[in-house]
Write an enzyme that holds these catalytic residues in place. Structure first.
Site, short mmCIF file in Angstrom:
data_model
loop_
_atom_site.label_atom_id
_atom_site.label_comp_id
_atom_site.label_asym_id
_atom_site.label_seq_id
_atom_site.Cartn_x
_atom_site.Cartn_y
_atom_site.Cartn_z
N ASP A 148 -11.09 -4.47 -4.14
CA ASP A 148 -10.66 -3.59 -3.05
C ASP A 148 -11.89 -2.89 -2.44
O ASP A 148 -12.98 -3.47 -2.42
CB ASP A 148 -9.66 -2.57 -3.60
CG ASP A 148 -8.60 -2.19 -2.57
OD1 ASP A 148 -8.97 -1.56 -1.57
OD2 ASP A 148 -7.42 -2.52 -2.78
N HIS A 206 -8.80 3.37 -0.02
CA HIS A 206 -7.73 2.44 -0.37
C HIS A 206 -7.81 2.00 -1.83
O HIS A 206 -6.81 2.04 -2.57
CB HIS A 206 -7.80 1.23 0.56
CG HIS A 206 -6.64 0.29 0.47
ND1 HIS A 206 -6.60 -0.77 -0.40
CD2 HIS A 206 -5.48 0.25 1.15
CE1 HIS A 206 -5.47 -1.43 -0.24
NE2 HIS A 206 -4.76 -0.83 0.70
N SER A 526 0.43 -2.60 -0.45
CA SER A 526 -0.81 -2.28 -1.16
C SER A 526 -0.55 -1.39 -2.35
O SER A 526 -1.32 -1.38 -3.32
CB SER A 526 -1.80 -1.57 -0.22
OG SER A 526 -2.37 -2.45 0.69
#
Length: 866
Positions: A148, A206, A526
C-alpha cells in the site's frame, strides 16, 4: 478527457510469434498505460540469463527495471522501437503486458472522528468480538504484509504489547511492524522513476488505515495520541510488513507491485493485503498470475473488490480475480457518528457537503420547505422552475437525492439563487452519500427514510422548525449491517463468481499517520479487504497446524453470514456479497466444509446443469446434514433496451431451482460424501435482458448449535454472446481530433493531414470483450490493417468501462496518426496512400470462437479521407 498522443513505431524485423501480448488499451485508461515499459513472463524453465540473451540477440535496447523469481519474468524499459508484440515474439516469452498504473481507491472520508466500539457492531457483525473475548485470539505469530502507501510504524497503535512507549524506531523491539521496504520513494508518482529505500513511512494515509484495521490496538494509548474513542483492530498482536508502493502523490506501476508481492513472500508473510484500485476485466493480468502462484506456495492474497457499485454489473476489480485469490466486498458498519438535525420530535443524521465542510448551524427559527410534485413526491431540485411559487427565503429546502440529472453544485446554486438558507437531499435508495455542493452554502445529504419522515411531518405541520446538534452522536446507519452500496458487482469477463466474500468496510475507524491527526473514519472495499486479512490471521493462530491458503478461503466462504438488502426480503446477490459477510467464530467452530467453494453455472447456452459437491465431516462424531437451497435476488442492468448496462440495477425474483440426489446425508467422522445437484434456470426473467441470478446451496447439520455450511452459485439467463458490447446509443464509436490535451469533434468527411493532426477513435465498452479492435478498410471494402496506436496494433481483450465519472460520460480512445499494421503478425506500421477509407470497430462477443464477422459486434465509421 486528456489524451497524450505518443506516436507508435516498431523495428522492421521479422519475429516468430512465441508468446501473447496483452494489449490493455480499453481495460484501463490510456493515460494509465506506461509507454515503452513492459512486464514479461517467461515459459517454465527459462532463466533470466536466457531471456536477456534473447533480447540482446534481437538487438532490443532495454533496461531491466525488476527481475522476478517466483513470477519468472522481468519488467523492462525499451529504448528501441520494439513494441510489446515484438517482445512477445521472442523465444521463451510466455506473456507480455504493458506496465500499467494502479491507483489508491477513492474512499469516503466521513466528518466523524470516531465511533464508540461498545456501541458499534463492527466486530459483533463478524464474531471477532467473541473470538477476542472467549478464545483470546489476537493474531500472535502470524505475519501480514500490507502492500500500500506504507505504514506509520511510529503510531502507538502498532506498538508491541506491553511496550511503555510507542514504536519510535523502525522495526524495533517494541514495534509490531517488523518487516518492510519502500519500493518507490516520496517523489514517485508512477510517471517518474522510483527511488527505493528501506523506510516505508506512510505520507498519504491509506496504508496506515488499512494496517490499523488488520492489527491496530488503540485501547490503552496515553499521551499525545489518545484516540477519540478506544478501538481495536481484528488481530491486535499480528506481525506486520509494510511494503510501500506509492509515493506521497500519484499512482504505482505493475512492476512495483510484483516486486512488493515477491518481497512479502520472501519475508515470510502468511497473508498479503492489496487494497488497490483498478479496472474490471479478465483474470489474465500479472498481479493475478503471481497471486495464484504465491497461493499455491501457501501465501494468501486478499484484495479489494472495488468501489464501483454505482456502475452496475461487470465491475468487480482486477486485482482479486485470480482463481486462488480472495476478492472482498464491503459491508457497512451498522453504526456511525454523525451530527444530527431535529424536526418534529425526530433526530436525523446528516453528511455536510464537502465544499461547505463544517457542521451546519442555522437559526433555530428556520423552517422546512420540501420540493414535491403534484403527487406529493420529492423532486430533485435540478430545475429553477421547481421553485416557482414557493417561498424559500431563509428556509431549508428538502429535495430528492437522485443525482442522475444534475450534480450537487448545480442544485445548491439554484437553491441559493432562490434565497434558500440551506438544502437537504434525501439519498436514493438508502444511506447517505458524499456531495460537493458549493462554497459557503449549507447543504447536506440525509438518509432516504429521513427524507420520507421529514416530508410526512411537514405535511402534518408546516410550521415545524429545525434544530441542529452541536456535537456528533452515535446513530444507526440506514443500510448498516448489509452490503455497501458502493461495493462493486460481478461477474468477471468469464462469468466467474467474484467477489468471494465480504467484510466490514463502511464507516471504519482506524489509524492514520500521526502527522495527519492519527485517526480517521473511512469507507471502501479498501477497508473490508484488510478486515478479512486480519480475520485469516486469527484463524491461522487458532488453527496452528490447520488448513491454509485456498482451504481457508473455502472455510470462510462456507461459514459466512448471508444477508438481505436493507429492508429487503430476498438475499443479496452472490455477485454483490459473494458468499456473505465473514464470520470468524463460525469459521473456527465449523466441523464441515463443502467443495468447491462456489459454482459457476455460466449462461443458458453453456449451462452447467449438473454439478457435484463434496461435504466433508472433520468433526469427532457422525453427523447428518440436510441439503437445501435459498435463492438470491437477480440483477438486471439491461431492462431499458440500451446497449450500455444501466447503473441503476433492477432487482428481480428470477430464481433458479436445485434438485439434490439426496436431501439428507449421514457422514461418519473424518469422512466425506458427494451429492449431485441438478439446476434449472429461472422461469422468471427475460433472457433478452440477461439477468444474473444466484443463490446458495446449504448443508445444515442435525446437531443443535452446529454451524451450517453453504456455497454460492451464479448464472446468467440468456445467451451471453448477445450481450451488447458498445454504447452506440450515444453515438460511439466516433472519430474525433486531439488538440493539445482536449478532444474535439470533427465534421463527417473531413480530410485529414496526419503530418499535422492526430485523430482519436472514441468508444465506450459496456461489457468485457475477448478481442476488441479498430481497423481500416479501403473504398473497395478491402482490409488494410489495424490502427497503429501507442502499444501496437489496435486489438486484444478489453474490459468494461465506467459509465460516469465526476458527472462526465467516460470514454476511451485509440490515439492514431494515420498508420496501420497490415496484420496481427506485422512488426512495423505503414502509411496508407491518400484516399477514402472506413474505420471498422469490432468487439468480439463473449463465449464465442472469434470468427469474423459473425462473432463480433461491428460498427463502421465511413468516409474517412486523407
Amino acid at each position: 478527457m486528456k489524451v497524450t498522443a505518443i506516436l507508435s513505431a516498431l523495428a522492421a524485423v521479422t519475429l516468430v510469434s512465441a508468446g501473447t501480448f496483452h494489449d490493455l488499451e480499453g481495460i484501463v485508461d490510456s493515460k494509465d498505460i506506461v509507454a515503452n515499459k513492459f512486464i514479461i513472463e517467461y515459459h517454465d524453465g527459462i532463466t533470466h540469463n536466457a531471456a536477456r540473451n534473447a533480447l540482446n540477440a534481437r538487438k532490443v535496447d532495454y533496461k531491466v527495471r525488476n527481475e522476478y523469481d517466483i513470477f519468472n519474468g522481468a519488467a523492462i524499459s525499451v529504448n528501441s522501437k520494439h513494441d510489446g508484440r515484438a517482445i512477445a515474439s521472442l523465444p521463451g516469452v510466455k506473456n507480455v503486458w504493458p506496465i500499467t498504473l494502479h491507483s489508491i481507491p477513492t474512499v469516503q472520508k466521513n466528518t466523524a472522528k470516531a465511533t464508540d466500539p461498545e456501541a458499534v457492531s463492527l466486530h459483533h457483525m463478524t464474531g471477532v468480538d467473541i473470538v477476542h473475548r472467549k478464545l483470546k485470539l489476537t493474531g500472535k505469530g502470524v505475519k501480514v504484509g500490507i502492500i500500500d502507501t506504507g505504514v506509520d510504524y511510529k503510531h502507538p497503535a502498532f506498538a508491541a504489547k506491553g511496550a511503555k512507549e510507542g514504536c519510535f524506531s523502525r522495526y524495533g523491539k517494541d514495534c509490531r511492524v517488523k518487516y518492510g521496504w519502500d519500493f518507490v520513494g516520496d517523489a514517485y508518482t508512477g510517471g517518474n522513476e522510483p527511488k527505493p529505500d528501506s523506510d516505508p513511512m506512510d505520507c498519504q494515509g491509506h496504508g496506515s488505515h488499512v494496517a490499523g484495521i488488520v492489527g491496530g490496538d488503540a485501547r490503552n494509548i496515553t499521551g499525545a495520541y489518545v484516540p477519540p474513542q478506544p478501538w481495536v483492530g481484528v488481530a491486535p498482536e499480528v506481525t506486520l510488513g509494510a511494503y510501500r508502493v506509492f509515493g506521497c502523490n500519484g499512482n504505482s506501476g505493475t512492476d512495483v507491485l510484483l516486486a512488493a508481492m515477491e518481497k512479502a513472500f520472501n519475508d515470510g508473510m502468511n497473508i498479503i493485503n492489496m487494497s488497490l484500485g483498478g479496472g474490471s476485466s479478465y483474470k489474465g493480468n500479472p498481479t493475478a498470475a503471481l497471486g495464484d502462484k504465491l497461493a499455491k506456495m501457501g501465501l494468501t492474497l486478499i484484495a479489494s473488490a472495488g468501489n464501483d457499485g454505482s456502475e452496475g454489473v461487470w465491475m468487480v476489480g482486477n486485482t482479486g480475480l485470480g482463481d486462488d485469490s480472495t476478492s472482498v466486498a464491503s459491508f457497512t458498519n451498522a453504526y456511525g457518528r454523525f451530527y444530527t438535525l431535529g424536526y418534529a420530535g425526530g433526530n436525523y443524521a446528516y453528511n455536510p457537503a464537502s465544499n461547505f465542510g463544517k457542521v451546519i448551524d442555522l437559526p433555530a427559527s428556520a423552517t422546512l420547505v420540501p420540493l414535491f410534485d403534484k403527487n406529493g413526491a420529492l423532486v430533485d431540485g435540478c430545475d429553477a422552475a421547481q421553485y416557482t411559487g414557493i417561498d424559500v427565503k431563509g428556509k431549508v429546502v428538502l429535495g430528492l437525492g437522485d443525482y442522475t440529472r444534475c450534480g450537487s453544485g448545480a442544485r445548491a446554486t439554484i437553491a441559493k439563487n432562490a434565497g434558500a438558507a440551506g438544502l437537504l437531499t434525501a439519498t436514493t435508495p438508502v444511506g447517505m452519500t458524499n456531495i460537493g455542493g458549493i462554497e459557503g452554502f449549507p447543504m447536506a445529504s440525509i438518509e432516504n427514510l429521513a427524507g420520507e419522515a421529514l416530508l410526512a411531518a411537514y405535511k402534518k405541520n408546516a410550521a415545524n422548525t429545525i434544530s441542529w446538534s452541536k456535537n456528533p452522536s452515535d446513530v444507526m446507519i440506514e443500510g448498516g449491517g448489509t452490503v455497501s452500496d458502493f461495493s462493486s458487482y460481478g461477474l468477471d469477463g468469464d462469468l466467474r463468481s467474484k467477489p468471494d466474500i465480504g467484510g466490514p468496510g463502511g464507516n471504519i475507524l482506524s489509524t492514520y499517520p500521526l502527522a495527519k491527526s492519527g485517526y480517521a473514519v473511512l469507507s471502501g472495499t479498501s477497508m473490508s479487504s484488510p478486515y478479512v486479512a486480519g480475520s485469516q490471521a486469527l484463524f491461522y493462530e487458532g488453527k496452528k497446524n490447520g488448513p491454509r491458503g485456498l482451504e481457508t478461503r473455502k472455510i470462510f466462504k462456507n461459514t459466512a453470514t448471508l444477508t438481505k438488502p436493507w429492508k429487503g426480503k430476498n438475499l443479496v446477490s452472490a455477485a454483490k456479497q459473494g458468499a456473505g459477510l465473514i464470520n470468524v467464530m463460525n469459521a473456527l467452530s465449523t466441523s464441515a466444509t463443502i467443495t468447491p467453494d462456489h459454482i459457476d453455472l455460466l449462461d443458458t447456452v453453456n449451462f452447467r446443469k449438473t454439478q457435484k459437491i463434496t461435504i466433508k465431516n472433520f468433526g469427532k462424531k457422525t453427523e447428518t446434514y440436510t441439503l437445501s437451497h435459498t435463492a438470491a435476488e437477480a440483477l438486471n442492468s439491461y431492462y431499458d433496451g440500451k446497449g450500455y448496462p444501466n447503473p441503476a440495477i433492477k432487482f428481480e425474483e428470477d430464481f433458479a431451482t436445485v434438485a439434490f440426489s439426496q436431501s439428507k446425508v449421514k457422514i461418519p467422522a473424518g469422512k466425506s460424501a458427494t451429492i449431485t445437484l441438478t439446476f434449472a434456470e429461472p422461469k422468471a426473467g427475460d433472457a433478452k435482458q440477461f439477468p444474473i441470478y444466484s443463490g446458495y446451496v446449504i448443508a445444515t447439520p442435525a446437531t443443535e448449535g452446529s454451524v451450517a455450511v453453504h456455497i454460492p452459485y451464479t448464472g446468467l439467463k440468456g445467451d451471453v454472446s448477445q450481450v451488447p458490447m458498445m454504447d452506440v446509443q450515444r453515438g460511439y464509436p466516433k472519430l474525433s481530433k486531439v488538440v493539445g490535451s482536449s478532444i474535439v469533434p470533427v465534421p463527417a468527411g473531413k480530410t485529414w493531414d496526419f503530418s499535422r493532426e492526430t485523430a482519436v477513435v472514441l468508444y465506450r465498452l459496456g461489457s468485457h470483450s475477448p478481442d476488441f479492435s479498430a481497423s481500416v478498410y479501403d473504398d473497395k471494402n478491402t482490409f488494410k490493417g489495424y490502427l497503429a496506436t501507442t502499444n501496437g496494433p489496435a486489438y486484444g481483450f478489453a474490459g468494461r468501462q465506467k459509465n460516469i465519472k465526476d458527472g462526465q460520460i467516460v470514454q476511451a480512445g485509440y490515439v492514431w496518426d494515420g498508420e496501420v499494421f497490415a496484420s496481427k503478425n506485422s512488426t512495423a506500421p505503414v502509411a496508407l496512400p491518400s484516399g477514402t477509407y472506413s474505420i471498422v470497430v469490432a468487439a468480439q462477443k463473449k463465449f464465442t470462437k472469434g470468427a469474423y464477422p459473425a462473432d463480433f459486434e461491428v460498427y463502421t465509421i465511413p468516409n474517412v479521407k486523407w
